[in-house]
Design a protein around this motif. Sequence first.
Motif, short mmCIF file in Angstrom:
data_model
loop_
_atom_site.label_atom_id
_atom_site.label_comp_id
_atom_site.label_asym_id
_atom_site.label_seq_id
_atom_site.Cartn_x
_atom_site.Cartn_y
_atom_site.Cartn_z
N GLY A 61 6.30 34.18 41.05
CA GLY A 61 7.63 33.68 41.10
C GLY A 61 8.53 33.86 42.28
N LEU A 62 9.78 34.15 41.97
CA LEU A 62 10.85 34.25 42.95
C LEU A 62 11.10 35.71 43.29
CD1 LEU A 62 13.25 31.81 41.09
CD2 LEU A 62 11.81 31.27 43.06
N ASN A 63 11.72 35.93 44.43
CA ASN A 63 12.01 37.29 44.87
C ASN A 63 13.46 37.32 45.35
OD1 ASN A 63 11.40 39.96 45.46
ND2 ASN A 63 10.68 39.48 47.51
N TYR A 64 14.26 38.20 44.75
CA TYR A 64 15.67 38.33 45.10
C TYR A 64 15.94 39.74 45.61
CZ TYR A 64 16.35 34.17 42.20
OH TYR A 64 16.28 32.92 41.66
N ASN A 65 16.89 39.86 46.52
CA ASN A 65 17.34 41.16 46.97
C ASN A 65 18.27 41.75 45.92
OD1 ASN A 65 19.48 42.93 48.37
ND2 ASN A 65 17.79 42.83 49.84
N GLN A 66 18.17 43.04 45.73
CA GLN A 66 18.99 43.74 44.74
C GLN A 66 20.48 43.45 44.94
OE1 GLN A 66 20.25 48.15 44.62
NE2 GLN A 66 18.14 48.11 43.91
N GLY A 67 20.92 43.28 46.19
CA GLY A 67 22.32 43.02 46.49
C GLY A 67 22.84 41.74 45.86
N SER A 68 21.97 40.80 45.55
CA SER A 68 22.38 39.55 44.91
C SER A 68 22.89 39.77 43.49
CB SER A 68 21.21 38.57 44.86
OG SER A 68 20.74 38.27 46.15
N PHE A 69 22.59 40.93 42.93
CA PHE A 69 22.91 41.22 41.53
C PHE A 69 23.83 42.43 41.40
CE2 PHE A 69 18.68 39.27 41.48
CZ PHE A 69 18.86 38.25 40.57
N LYS A 70 24.61 42.75 42.43
CA LYS A 70 25.38 43.99 42.44
C LYS A 70 26.20 44.18 41.17
CE LYS A 70 28.57 46.92 44.95
NZ LYS A 70 28.50 47.84 43.88
N GLN A 71 26.95 43.19 40.75
CA GLN A 71 27.80 43.36 39.57
C GLN A 71 26.99 43.58 38.30
OE1 GLN A 71 30.20 39.81 39.96
NE2 GLN A 71 31.94 41.03 40.67
N VAL A 72 25.89 42.87 38.15
CA VAL A 72 25.05 43.05 36.96
C VAL A 72 24.38 44.42 36.99
CG1 VAL A 72 23.06 42.15 35.69
CG2 VAL A 72 24.67 40.57 36.73
N ILE A 73 23.93 44.84 38.15
CA ILE A 73 23.31 46.17 38.27
C ILE A 73 24.33 47.26 37.98
CG2 ILE A 73 22.32 47.78 39.94
CD1 ILE A 73 20.75 45.35 41.07
N ASP A 74 25.55 47.11 38.48
CA ASP A 74 26.61 48.07 38.17
C ASP A 74 26.88 48.11 36.67
OD1 ASP A 74 26.85 48.68 40.86
OD2 ASP A 74 28.73 47.54 41.13
N PHE A 75 26.90 46.94 36.05
CA PHE A 75 27.12 46.87 34.61
C PHE A 75 26.00 47.58 33.85
CE2 PHE A 75 26.05 44.72 30.61
CZ PHE A 75 27.19 45.01 29.88
N LEU A 76 24.75 47.32 34.21
CA LEU A 76 23.62 47.95 33.52
C LEU A 76 23.64 49.47 33.69
CD1 LEU A 76 20.70 45.46 34.22
CD2 LEU A 76 21.85 45.89 32.03
N THR A 77 24.00 49.93 34.88
CA THR A 77 24.08 51.37 35.13
C THR A 77 25.08 52.01 34.18
OG1 THR A 77 23.53 51.03 37.45
CG2 THR A 77 24.54 53.12 36.89
N TRP A 78 26.18 51.32 33.93
CA TRP A 78 27.21 51.83 33.03
C TRP A 78 26.83 51.64 31.57
CZ3 TRP A 78 29.99 48.57 29.73
CH2 TRP A 78 30.99 49.20 28.98
N TYR A 79 26.37 50.45 31.21
CA TYR A 79 26.17 50.08 29.82
C TYR A 79 24.96 50.75 29.18
CZ TYR A 79 25.82 47.11 25.67
OH TYR A 79 25.75 46.65 24.37
N VAL A 80 23.87 50.84 29.89
CA VAL A 80 22.63 51.32 29.26
C VAL A 80 22.63 52.84 29.05
CG1 VAL A 80 20.12 51.39 29.49
CG2 VAL A 80 21.36 49.28 29.96
N PRO A 81 23.01 53.73 29.86
CA PRO A 81 22.87 53.83 31.31
C PRO A 81 21.42 54.09 31.70
CG PRO A 81 23.71 55.89 30.48
CD PRO A 81 23.56 54.96 29.29
#
Length: 127
Positions: free
Chosen positions: A64-84
């Motif tokens: 598939g596709l390959n994305y840089n982590q920076g493309s998802f900063k807000q979602v990653i920040d959310f997961l760090t908080w929500y899951v954590p």
Amino acid sequence: MSDVTSPAVVDDKTNIRTSEATADVLELLVKQGHFVTQLGAFQAAAMLALRKELPAVDIPSAGGLNYNQGSFKQVIDFLTWYVPTPTPARLLEQLGNAGAAYIGEKVRSGGYTLTEIFEIAQPDATA
């Protein structure tokens, strides 16, 4: 004094990948006009997986596709908080692929709309 509001991120992914099957689903969702970009569709699929408590799954090493982590900063920040979790990028990759597989299964079997898949409430026309 140390910051204890979020777990330390250790050995997390720097790139977020999709499987080939996920890339196909994302492309279909964009072609059908549901999302402007595959990146947006992937983020929505990840949030759907989180909401439906779909199991996070690893994907094959090729594809598939390959994305840089920076493309998802807000979602990653959310997961760090929500899951954590100390590996939010890895979790996002797993959830995005699980959610896209779920969407793909529903769309391909027919009779489902994205509104139904995402369980979006419709305004009451009689009110």
